[in-house]
Design a protein around this motif. Structure first.
Motif, PDB file in Angstrom:
ATOM      1  N   HIS A 109      35.615  -2.261  43.995  1.00 48.53           N
ATOM      2  CA  HIS A 109      34.372  -2.455  44.737  1.00 48.53           C
ATOM      3  C   HIS A 109      33.627  -1.119  44.735  1.00 48.53           C
ATOM      4  N   GLU A 111      31.024   0.046  46.186  1.00 51.71           N
ATOM      5  CA  GLU A 111      30.492   0.628  47.421  1.00 51.71           C
ATOM      6  C   GLU A 111      31.585   1.200  48.318  1.00 51.71           C
ATOM      7  N   ASN A 112      32.654   0.411  48.574  1.00 58.40           N
ATOM      8  CA  ASN A 112      33.707   0.940  49.456  1.00 58.40           C
ATOM      9  C   ASN A 112      34.851   1.577  48.684  1.00 58.40           C
ATOM     10  N   GLN A 113      34.709   1.656  47.351  1.00 62.83           N
ATOM     11  CA  GLN A 113      35.694   2.309  46.468  1.00 62.83           C
ATOM     12  C   GLN A 113      37.121   1.789  46.736  1.00 62.83           C
ATOM     13  N   LYS A 114      37.239   0.492  46.732  1.00 64.40           N
ATOM     14  CA  LYS A 114      38.509  -0.160  47.001  1.00 64.40           C
ATOM     15  C   LYS A 114      38.981  -0.904  45.754  1.00 64.40           C
ATOM     16  N   GLN A 118      42.190  -9.290  41.364  1.00 61.28           N
ATOM     17  CA  GLN A 118      41.122 -10.289  41.305  1.00 61.28           C
ATOM     18  C   GLN A 118      41.488 -11.527  42.100  1.00 61.28           C
ATOM     19  N   THR A 122      36.643 -12.173  45.200  1.00 57.54           N
ATOM     20  CA  THR A 122      36.057 -11.070  44.427  1.00 57.54           C
ATOM     21  C   THR A 122      35.296 -11.602  43.221  1.00 57.54           C
ATOM     22  N   ASP A 125      31.776 -12.285  44.224  1.00 51.61           N
ATOM     23  CA  ASP A 125      30.993 -11.130  44.683  1.00 51.61           C
ATOM     24  C   ASP A 125      30.721 -10.195  43.495  1.00 51.61           C
ATOM     25  N   LYS A 127      29.580  -7.368  43.315  1.00 54.18           N
ATOM     26  CA  LYS A 127      29.781  -5.939  43.558  1.00 54.18           C
ATOM     27  C   LYS A 127      31.188  -5.485  43.187  1.00 54.18           C
ATOM     28  N   TRP A 128      32.034  -6.432  42.852  1.00 52.88           N
ATOM     29  CA  TRP A 128      33.358  -6.093  42.335  1.00 52.88           C
ATOM     30  C   TRP A 128      33.271  -6.055  40.806  1.00 52.88           C
ATOM     31  N   LEU A 148      25.311  -3.856  38.565  1.00 50.64           N
ATOM     32  CA  LEU A 148      25.587  -3.644  39.981  1.00 50.64           C
ATOM     33  C   LEU A 148      24.287  -3.458  40.771  1.00 50.64           C
ATOM     34  N   SER A 153      23.287  -3.627  45.012  1.00 50.52           N
ATOM     35  CA  SER A 153      24.139  -2.572  45.554  1.00 50.52           C
ATOM     36  C   SER A 153      23.289  -1.610  46.376  1.00 50.52           C
TER      37      SER A 153
END
Length: 662
Positions: A109, A111-114, A118, A122, A125, A127-128, A148, A153
């Motif tokens: 991800h 944005e949250n760097q996670k 799969q 996800t 979404d 953004k993944w 993205l 994003s």
């Protein structure tokens, strides 16, 4: 002999795996990491955390190898390969992620760097982004960034590019490598076991497998081939570990110990080959016997696979092809009683040593029964012994056997309870009186989940019951359907208000059927002996109850009862959970405070043993985990924890299987 220390990039190592320039020696185990572990590894490397070193062996010996669980490996190497001793899970995981293996679909991800595996969520979404798409050498950072941005994003384009480039740069992160040079295979096997022991005591099975592979090259390939044969027959429990222990048992004449390591090293090739033939012959006699006499068409219902090993030795070393009736009956009878008495719930290899010695006596069945202290008596199952037992108890296995013997099938569909098929559905069981119909103020969880309230039916049959009382849904079943599952036919017992009477009546039917099963196989020399309870723990009970959660200071309450026994105490839930995990994952001993006293939580051979009041509670770490998880499902609020007058126990301590707890 010396050790070189070098560094190599992740990308280079992955290429070398693909080119078969890194191989696994056969002493390595299978790849076992779960998707969550793979995602955590990617996260650690991304964040710059340490991710360990690797250990390799360089040799001209060309040892036997096993395949890596990766895509595309198998090419002919263009240079002498290195053999991976430590780091298989990490390198295999990285290769899978980098090469888009279907079982390693790690996504990121932005944005949250996670990182995580799969999932449907996800996938919906945008953004993944899939990590393998970023790592692809041909991937365009510009296109990925634009994708993205199109997904709205919140990051600026340069921030997205920086984070994606950081993933791209993972290929250049470097492992520290130690390479053993000039070491003989025997010494490498010893190093392998020690390095992979993770700080725990050396496992006797690890030592045995490593030693067998050095003494008799190619043995693991033979074990795997034999294991695959039995998997096709429905006996997946006959795996490489089981076969290694059985082979060592035949060759050494006892269970495993640290002593076994040096003894196996001294074993001649012809002794190993002769022992292997005994194992194969014993299995080909024993498994058809269990299939034909008990209807046990697969191994997963067996509470313990170890109980088969003495019988494999007995039948494998027996001369002639025909098995006489007395011996076949005695084999089954001992297996049933050893299961009831949880013969291998503690000190596994000590008991195995005793039983292997017994089967090599002139009268092996009598000698085996002497080990159970019933060589002069007739074992019986009492209704009292069944009271409070659940699906974790050995009686669950016996209730399946008597249902099979009674011709029970799935309600409404008529399907077999244990279909002999390659694609084995999981054995299922459900409640006769569904929990939703029972008054929780009258019947606690132990009564609701009592063995006498469980039948072997499918999920489809359970859905058809759909929270209705037996009074309603029994109307669509015949008396024959009910009798086959040992259901009492008295109409009054089908009403919810008579649930306690129903349990008593069904226990009586189950006990009668279990005794009839024992009667079928009881050796004739026991006919004149006095009756004796088949279960020495009958009448004893240990109730567990969890309050709260692992995060809010939850407690687990213990209540022990039986003749001359009345005791209660408690322990911190998190402390016991940690002790179980330490034993299960690393084989480490711990301490837990119970009733205000620090008690040892010890691994004795393969058994986790905890003194709890009047009992020494024993079981494998996996059995402890299953019981703990069972209790977590029905945990009550911490505010409901009762006022408990606890006291330390200073009397005799009786061994009690954790699978018999309520």
């Amino acid at each position: 002999m010396h050790v070189d220390r070098i560094e190599r990039s992740i990308g280079k190592l992955i290429d070398e795996i693909s080119d078969a320039e890194i191989l696994l020696p056969e002493i390595q185990r299978e790849y076992v990491w779960k998707p969550t572990q793979v995602a955590k590894l990617m996260d650690s490397i991304y964040r710059g955390y340490p991710f360990g070193s690797l250990l390799f062996w360089e040799t001209d010996e060309a040892p036997e190898t096993r395949a890596m669980s990766v895509n595309g490996a198998g090419a002919e190497p263009t240079k002498p390969p290195l053999f991976l001793l430590d780091g298989q899970q990490r390198l295999t995981s990285l290769h899978r992620v980098f090469t888009d293996h279907p079982d390693a679909q790690v996504v990121f991800h932005v944005e949250n760097q996670k990182f995580q595996n799969q999932s449907a969520a996800t996938g919906r979404d945008p953004k993944w982004v899939k990590v393998s798409d970023v790592l692809n050498p041909k991937a365009s950072m510009l296109r990925l960034t634009q994708r993205l941005l199109d997904a709205c994003s919140a990051l600026a384009d340069h921030e997205i590019e920086e984070r994606l480039s950081k993933i791209k740069a993972l290929r250049d992160r470097r492992f520290v490598m130690e390479v053993l040079k000039g070491f003989p295979y025997e010494e490498v096997a010893e190093i392998f076991v020690r390095v992979n022991s993770g700080g725990r005591r050396l496992g006797t099975l690890d030592l045995a497998m490593a030693t067998l592979s050095t003494r008799w090259k190619g043995v693991l390939t033979q074990l795997q081939s034999e294991s695959e044969h039995w998997l096709r027959e429905g006996y997946g429990g006959i795996d490489v570990n089981f076969l290694s222990r059985a082979l060592a048992g035949v060759v050494l004449g006892r269970g495993l110990s640290i002593w076994s390591h040096s003894k196996l090293r001294q074993t001649r090739d012809d002794e190993l080959e002769r022992g292997w033939k005994v194992v194969q012959r014993g299995l080909r006699r024993l498994i058809p016997l269990l299939q034909s006499r008990l209807g046990l068409t697969r191994s997963d219902p067996l509470p313990s696979m170890i109980v088969l090993i003495p019988l494999v030795v007995l039948l494998g070393e027996r001369s002639g092809d025909d098995l006489d009736q007395d011996t076949s009956n005695g084999v089954v009878y001992w297996l049933l009683l050893a299961t009831i008495r949880t013969r291998y719930s503690g000190s596994t290899d000590t008991r195995l040593s005793q039983d292997i010695r017994a089967v090599r006596q002139d009268d092996p069945i009598r000698s085996l029964l002497e080990g159970l202290d019933i060589d002069t008596s007739r074992a019986e199952v009492t209704e009292r012994a069944l009271r409070g037992r659940t699906k974790e108890s050995p009686y669950f296995f016996l209730s399946l056997l008597v249902s099979l013997a009674n011709g029970a099938r799935d309600w409404w569909s008529g399907a077999e309870l244990l279909p002999p098929t390659d694609e084995l559905p999981k054995l299922e069981h459900h409640h006769v009186h569904p929990p939703a119909t029972l008054d929780s103020t009258r019947f606690d969880k132990a009564m609701v989940n009592d063995l006498a309230n469980l039948v072997f039916i499918s999920t489809q049959a359970s859905k058809r019951i759909s929270g209705r009382s037996p009074r309603e849904y029994f109307a669509s079943l015949s008396e024959a359907d009910l009798r086959a599952h040992l259901i009492p036919l008295d109409d009054a017992l089908h009403d919810t208000e008579n649930y306690a009477r129903f349990l008593n009546a069904r226990r009586a039917l189950l006990a009668e059927a279990m005794n009839a099963l024992l009667e079928r196989f009881r050796p004739s020399f026991l006919d004149e002996g006095p009756a004796e309870n088949a279960d020495p723990s009958a009448g004893l009970a240990l109730d567990l109850a969890l309050y709260g959660t692992l995060r809010d200071g939850g407690r687990i309450g213990f209540s022990a009862s039986g003749e001359g026994i009345s005791w209660a105490g408690w322990a911190a839930m998190a402390e016991l959970d940690s002790a179980i995990e330490s034993a299960r994952v690393a084989g480490l001993d711990s301490d837990v405070t119970i009733a205000g006293e620090s008690m040892p939580v010890e691994m004795i051979e393969e058994s986790l043993q905890v003194p709890i009041g009047p009992f020494l509670v024993t079981g494998t770490p996996e059995e402890w985990r299953a019981v703990f998880d069972r209790e977590l499902e029905t945990a009550r609020p911490l505010s409901a924890f009762p006022t408990m007058e606890t006291k330390q126990w200073h009397g005799e301590v009786t061994k009690f299987p954790v699978t018999s707890t309520d």
